[in-house]
Design a protein around this motif. Structure first.
Motif, PDB file in Angstrom:
ATOM      1  N   PRO A 113      -3.823   1.022  -7.399  1.00  0.00           N
ATOM      2  CA  PRO A 113      -2.678   1.032  -8.326  1.00  0.00           C
ATOM      3  C   PRO A 113      -1.558   0.100  -7.905  1.00  0.00           C
ATOM      4  O   PRO A 113      -0.715  -0.273  -8.719  1.00  0.00           O
ATOM      5  CB  PRO A 113      -2.189   2.487  -8.273  1.00  0.00           C
ATOM      6  CG  PRO A 113      -3.239   3.262  -7.553  1.00  0.00           C
ATOM      7  CD  PRO A 113      -4.004   2.300  -6.708  1.00  0.00           C
ATOM      8  N   ILE A 159      -4.742  -4.749  -2.309  1.00  0.00           N
ATOM      9  CA  ILE A 159      -5.930  -5.266  -1.636  1.00  0.00           C
ATOM     10  C   ILE A 159      -6.158  -6.711  -2.080  1.00  0.00           C
ATOM     11  O   ILE A 159      -6.189  -7.001  -3.274  1.00  0.00           O
ATOM     12  CB  ILE A 159      -7.173  -4.422  -1.966  1.00  0.00           C
ATOM     13  CG1 ILE A 159      -6.908  -2.946  -1.675  1.00  0.00           C
ATOM     14  CG2 ILE A 159      -8.372  -4.916  -1.168  1.00  0.00           C
ATOM     15  CD1 ILE A 159      -7.981  -2.015  -2.193  1.00  0.00           C
ATOM     16  N   CYS A 208       0.831  -1.200   0.000  1.00  0.00           N
ATOM     17  CA  CYS A 208       0.000   0.000   0.000  1.00  0.00           C
ATOM     18  C   CYS A 208       0.866   1.251   0.000  1.00  0.00           C
ATOM     19  O   CYS A 208       1.835   1.341   0.740  1.00  0.00           O
ATOM     20  CB  CYS A 208      -0.903   0.002   1.232  1.00  0.00           C
ATOM     21  SG  CYS A 208      -1.889   1.508   1.382  1.00  0.00           S
ATOM     22  N   HIS A 241      -2.562   5.861  -1.676  1.00  0.00           N
ATOM     23  CA  HIS A 241      -3.210   6.707  -2.680  1.00  0.00           C
ATOM     24  C   HIS A 241      -4.631   7.064  -2.284  1.00  0.00           C
ATOM     25  O   HIS A 241      -5.142   8.105  -2.689  1.00  0.00           O
ATOM     26  CB  HIS A 241      -3.274   6.004  -4.043  1.00  0.00           C
ATOM     27  CG  HIS A 241      -1.946   5.560  -4.559  1.00  0.00           C
ATOM     28  ND1 HIS A 241      -0.993   6.429  -4.987  1.00  0.00           N
ATOM     29  CD2 HIS A 241      -1.421   4.318  -4.691  1.00  0.00           C
ATOM     30  CE1 HIS A 241       0.077   5.751  -5.380  1.00  0.00           C
ATOM     31  NE2 HIS A 241      -0.164   4.462  -5.205  1.00  0.00           N
TER      32      HIS A 241
HETATM   33  S1  SF4 Z   1      -5.788   2.160  -3.230  1.00  0.00           S
HETATM   34 FE1  SF4 Z   1      -4.298   0.571  -2.720  1.00  0.00          FE
HETATM   35  S2  SF4 Z   1      -2.377   1.655  -2.441  1.00  0.00           S
HETATM   36 FE2  SF4 Z   1      -4.023   3.146  -2.373  1.00  0.00          FE
HETATM   37  S3  SF4 Z   1      -4.527   3.369  -0.199  1.00  0.00           S
HETATM   38 FE3  SF4 Z   1      -5.882   1.818  -1.027  1.00  0.00          FE
HETATM   39  S4  SF4 Z   1      -4.826  -0.135  -0.669  1.00  0.00           S
HETATM   40 FE4  SF4 Z   1      -3.330   1.493  -0.454  1.00  0.00          FE
END
Ligand code: SF4
Length: 68
Positions: free
Chosen positions: A55, A59, A10, A13
Protein backbone atom coordinates in the motif's frame (compact mmCIF):
# COMPACT_ATOMS: atom_id res chain seq x y z
CA UNK A 1 16.06 -8.77 -10.51
CA UNK A 2 17.11 -7.06 -7.32
CA UNK A 3 14.72 -5.86 -4.67
CA UNK A 4 14.84 -3.56 -1.69
CA UNK A 5 12.41 -2.05 0.78
CA UNK A 6 12.45 1.70 1.31
CA UNK A 7 12.55 2.00 5.11
CA UNK A 8 11.18 5.52 5.03
CA UNK A 9 8.03 4.46 3.19
CA UNK A 10 7.35 1.05 4.74
CA UNK A 11 4.59 1.07 7.34
CA UNK A 12 4.81 -2.57 8.31
CA UNK A 13 1.46 -3.74 6.95
CA UNK A 14 3.00 -7.09 6.17
CA UNK A 15 1.36 -7.61 2.79
CA UNK A 16 4.74 -8.38 1.26
CA UNK A 17 5.60 -11.01 3.87
CA UNK A 18 2.20 -12.65 3.37
CA UNK A 19 2.52 -12.72 -0.41
CA UNK A 20 6.18 -13.68 -0.66
CA UNK A 21 7.52 -14.97 2.69
CA UNK A 22 10.69 -16.38 1.20
CA UNK A 23 11.87 -12.88 0.33
CA UNK A 24 10.19 -10.49 2.78
CA UNK A 25 10.15 -10.68 6.55
CA UNK A 26 8.86 -8.29 9.16
CA UNK A 27 11.70 -7.41 11.51
CA UNK A 28 11.45 -6.95 15.27
CA UNK A 29 11.19 -3.24 14.55
CA UNK A 30 7.92 -3.87 12.74
CA UNK A 31 9.04 -3.07 9.23
CA UNK A 32 9.75 -5.21 6.22
CA UNK A 33 13.13 -6.30 5.07
CA UNK A 34 14.11 -8.18 1.93
CA UNK A 35 16.16 -11.14 3.15
CA UNK A 36 16.95 -12.04 -0.44
CA UNK A 37 17.96 -9.19 -2.66
CA UNK A 38 19.06 -11.12 -5.69
CA UNK A 39 15.81 -12.70 -6.80
CA UNK A 40 15.80 -16.01 -8.60
CA UNK A 41 13.54 -16.26 -11.66
CA UNK A 42 11.10 -18.59 -9.85
CA UNK A 43 10.40 -15.93 -7.25
CA UNK A 44 10.05 -12.97 -9.57
CA UNK A 45 6.29 -13.22 -10.04
CA UNK A 46 5.56 -13.33 -6.32
CA UNK A 47 7.94 -10.43 -5.74
CA UNK A 48 6.03 -8.46 -8.39
CA UNK A 49 2.81 -9.37 -6.62
CA UNK A 50 4.26 -7.98 -3.38
CA UNK A 51 5.33 -4.80 -5.17
CA UNK A 52 1.81 -4.33 -6.53
CA UNK A 53 0.24 -5.20 -3.18
CA UNK A 54 2.32 -2.86 -1.03
CA UNK A 55 0.00 0.00 0.00
CA UNK A 56 2.94 2.35 0.50
CA UNK A 57 4.74 1.54 -2.75
CA UNK A 58 7.78 0.87 -0.56
CA UNK A 59 9.19 -2.07 -2.51
CA UNK A 60 11.50 -1.26 -5.36
CA UNK A 61 12.96 -3.56 -7.93
CA UNK A 62 15.82 -3.20 -10.30
CA UNK A 63 15.73 -5.32 -13.39
CA UNK A 64 18.96 -6.95 -14.39
CA UNK A 65 19.84 -9.04 -17.34
CA UNK A 66 21.35 -12.26 -16.20
CA UNK A 67 24.06 -13.61 -18.41
CA UNK A 68 24.29 -17.34 -17.98
S1 SF4 B 1 3.67 -4.30 2.21
FE1 SF4 B 1 4.94 -2.48 1.93
S2 SF4 B 1 4.49 -1.19 3.68
FE2 SF4 B 1 3.76 -3.24 4.13
S3 SF4 B 1 5.44 -4.24 5.23
FE3 SF4 B 1 5.68 -4.73 3.08
S4 SF4 B 1 7.05 -3.14 2.26
FE4 SF4 B 1 6.25 -2.42 4.21
Amino acid sequence: MRVFVDDDSCRGHGVCAAVCPSVFVITDGGYAEAVEDDISPELESSVREAVDGCPERAIHVKEENHVN
